[in-house]
Design an enzyme around this catalytic site. Structure first.
Site, mmCIF file in Angstrom:
data_model
loop_
_atom_site.group_PDB
_atom_site.id
_atom_site.type_symbol
_atom_site.label_atom_id
_atom_site.label_comp_id
_atom_site.label_asym_id
_atom_site.label_seq_id
_atom_site.Cartn_x
_atom_site.Cartn_y
_atom_site.Cartn_z
ATOM 1 N N PRO A 321 0.825 -1.210 0.000
ATOM 2 C CA PRO A 321 0.000 0.000 0.000
ATOM 3 C C PRO A 321 0.863 1.266 0.000
ATOM 4 C CG PRO A 321 0.118 -0.901 2.212
ATOM 5 C CD PRO A 321 0.845 -1.874 1.318
ATOM 6 N N GLY A 322 0.522 2.210 -0.842
ATOM 7 C CA GLY A 322 1.191 3.513 -0.825
ATOM 8 C C GLY A 322 0.171 4.558 -0.423
ATOM 9 N N ARG A 360 -3.061 15.560 -10.261
ATOM 10 C CA ARG A 360 -3.984 14.423 -10.354
ATOM 11 C C ARG A 360 -5.345 14.815 -10.951
ATOM 12 N NH1 ARG A 360 -5.808 11.716 -6.920
ATOM 13 N NH2 ARG A 360 -5.577 9.693 -7.939
ATOM 14 N N TYR A 364 -6.038 12.661 -14.114
ATOM 15 C CA TYR A 364 -6.974 11.533 -13.944
ATOM 16 C C TYR A 364 -8.415 11.990 -13.734
ATOM 17 C CZ TYR A 364 -2.473 9.618 -12.332
ATOM 18 O OH TYR A 364 -1.158 9.270 -12.186
ATOM 19 N N CYS A 391 -0.287 28.628 -16.594
ATOM 20 C CA CYS A 391 -0.780 29.233 -17.831
ATOM 21 C C CYS A 391 -1.547 28.246 -18.687
ATOM 22 C CB CYS A 391 0.388 29.811 -18.603
ATOM 23 S SG CYS A 391 1.151 31.109 -17.661
ATOM 24 N N GLU A 392 -2.551 27.620 -18.120
ATOM 25 C CA GLU A 392 -3.465 26.847 -18.959
ATOM 26 C C GLU A 392 -4.774 26.603 -18.241
ATOM 27 O OE1 GLU A 392 -2.348 22.584 -19.627
ATOM 28 O OE2 GLU A 392 -0.384 23.431 -19.216
ATOM 29 N N TYR A 421 1.002 10.944 -4.160
ATOM 30 C CA TYR A 421 1.086 11.309 -5.587
ATOM 31 C C TYR A 421 0.834 12.790 -5.851
ATOM 32 C CZ TYR A 421 0.940 6.245 -5.807
ATOM 33 O OH TYR A 421 1.195 4.910 -5.590
#
Ligand code: LLP
Length: 463
Positions: A321-322, A360, A364, A391-392, A421
């Site tokens: 597990p992380g 993330r 995702y 800048c997006e 993450y």
């Protein structure tokens, strides 16, 4: 990953746009313990605290954006995992979720093992004193140099990911006069119910060796013949942010079937299986993750049952597990810079970080929640999109959430469940300075990874 549109209740706009949001919570000041780390609370004056320290003080001392990691919670989660699996199993924390020297020391003190997947992670683990035999080395394309360093250090296992690597690791071990303990990573053909980019056990992808078509059996055949290798088991990791135990059960069953085939063909009972990581956490109140003891019970039962049916000795189980350990233990603290209401749509709240500290959401379509933490507020909920300063327009931290309508520049807001993450996938996009990680425990806060500086950026720029 999406929730249903639910336009109901008081808001600043009459009609709300379609989106991935539930109704606003009854009280925006309440922090759901499912998504916030264990020592987070709110003072009578309305300021949020972690480890007994007010976030306003933390912001003054450490600046924003910053990740605050609840050390007591991290250690408690390590203990919950090792207690759940007991002494007949091994828990390897997946360092890719977040790794630093302090984290390695906590893992060591709490008796966990460590999974690394690069030379950099290996170097951090060894530097911080993790005994090499408690390290597992992963990766689908480990370099010769990384393999050499891992074997030389004496890592407890290398997880082999391809036919080339079987030979490569054996040669390097022989050159070093070693016999390296290895597992073979197989893909079991399970479609994990998660985002395509974090599902890893279907066959059309880069990791592992397929059970299908006898590939994995052939890998075992080859590994058993090589003098540099001691094959200790089979590894399967089916993906990440998974809630449904069914995928793990199918995976365990298929791995045990392979152990039985290996026994029948070679007369060898491989002593270990590793079922990987991937257990989901609550990013929002709609997520219902399993507790470690439920996971341990389910995995132990299935492995024991399948082994009994195949007349095999039950192998030693390990898990990796992380996210489930570090994910819920941290939040990211931001300062609000601008508040821009778009009539009939939503209010854009710009913070001093963004996709450079949490990729993330953009990558995702991940969902997060957010709360006003520097004060409480009784103002009506307003539908917001928390965006960064990059800048997006895809620079979104929290796609759809509710914050009080009196939110103003200078307020501090925090996004929970950012321990996994986020810092580990942080970037310098637009020459952003990666935020620090501050560990908080029992009224004390200390930097464990410092904030990047412009000098750090310029030091690498040698042109
Ligand atoms: N073991 C292996 C072999 C893995 O590849 C991974 C994750 C883990 C264990 C730990 O998985 P966890 O328990 O943390 O889900 N960047 C993505 C996740 C990528 C996971 C890669 N491998 C995300 O932000 O969701």
């Amino acid at each position: 990953m999406s929730r249903s549109a639910h336009p109901a209740g008081p808001r600043h706009a009459d009609v709300l746009p379609e989106g991935h949001y539930s109704a606003p919570p009854a009280d925006l000041n309440v922090l759901d313990p499912k998504v916030w780390s264990r020592t987070v609370g709110r003072t009578a004056e309305g300021r949020v605290t972690v480890g007994g320290i007010e976030v306003t003080r933390l912001a003054e001392e450490f600046g924003t954006p910053a990740y605050f990691l609840d050390e007591a919670d991290f250690r408690a989660r390590c203990r919950a995992w090792s207690d759940a699996f007991g002494s007949d199993a091994d828990v390897f924390y997946a360092g890719k979720a977040f790794l630093s020297r302090a984290v390695v020391r906590w893992l060591h003190e709490e008796g966990l093992n460590l999974d690394v997947c690069s030379g950099g992670e290996l170097a951090t683990a060894l530097d911080a004193g993790m005994p090499a035999e408690r390290i597992a080395f992963h990766g689908n394309n480990k370099t010769e140099d990384e393999i050499h360093r891992a074997v030389e250090a004496g890592v407890g296992r290398i997880v082999l990911d391809s036919f080339q690597e079987i030979v490569r690791v054996s040669h390097i071990a022989e050159r070093l006069g070693r016999r390296q303990r290895v597992q073979i990573r197989v893909t079991v053909g399970v479609e994990a119910h998660t985002h395509e980019f974090i599902a890893t056990a279907h066959e059309d992808q880069k990791f592992g060796i397929a059970l299908a078509g006898g590939q994995a059996a052939e890998a075992v055949r080859r590994a058993l013949k090589l003098d540099g290798l001691e094959l200790i088991g089979i590894h399967s990791h089916i993906g990440s942010q998974i809630f449904d135990m069914a995928g793990f059960e199918v995976s365990a069953r298929r791995v045990v079937q392979l152990l039985a085939e290996v026994r029948d063909e070679h007369g060898v009972e491989l002593p270990e299986i590793d079922l990987g990581g991937g257990l989901g956490i609550a990013y929002t109140s709609d997520d219902d993750p399993r507790e470690p003891h439920e996971i341990a019970k389910a995995l132990n039962e299935i492995v024991t049952r399948e082994c009994a049916a195949a007349d095999l000795r039950t192998p030693r189980i390990s898990v990796e597990p992380g996210r489930a350990i570090v994910g819920p233990t941290a939040f990211t603290l931001y300062e609000v810079g601008t508040v821009k209401p778009l009539e009939g749509l939503r209010t854009y709240v710009s913070v001093d970080g963004g996709m450079s500290d949490n990729i993330r959401t953009a990558l995702y379509d991940a969902e997060y929640t957010v709360a006003l933490v520097s004060r409480s507020s009784d103002a009506e909920p307003m539908l917001v999109r928390v965006v960064g300063k990059h800048c997006e327009s895809g620079d979104i931290v929290v796609r759809d959430a509710f914050l009080p309508a009196d939110l103003a520049p200078g307020d501090l807001i925090a996004v929970p469940a950012t321990g996994a993450y986020c810092r580990s996938m942080a970037s310098n996009y637009n020459h952003a300075l990666r935020p620090p990680v501050v560990a908080v425990r029992d009224g004390a806060a200390r930097v464990i990874v410092r904030r990047e500086t412009e000098e750090d950026l310029l030091r690498l720029d040698v042109g």
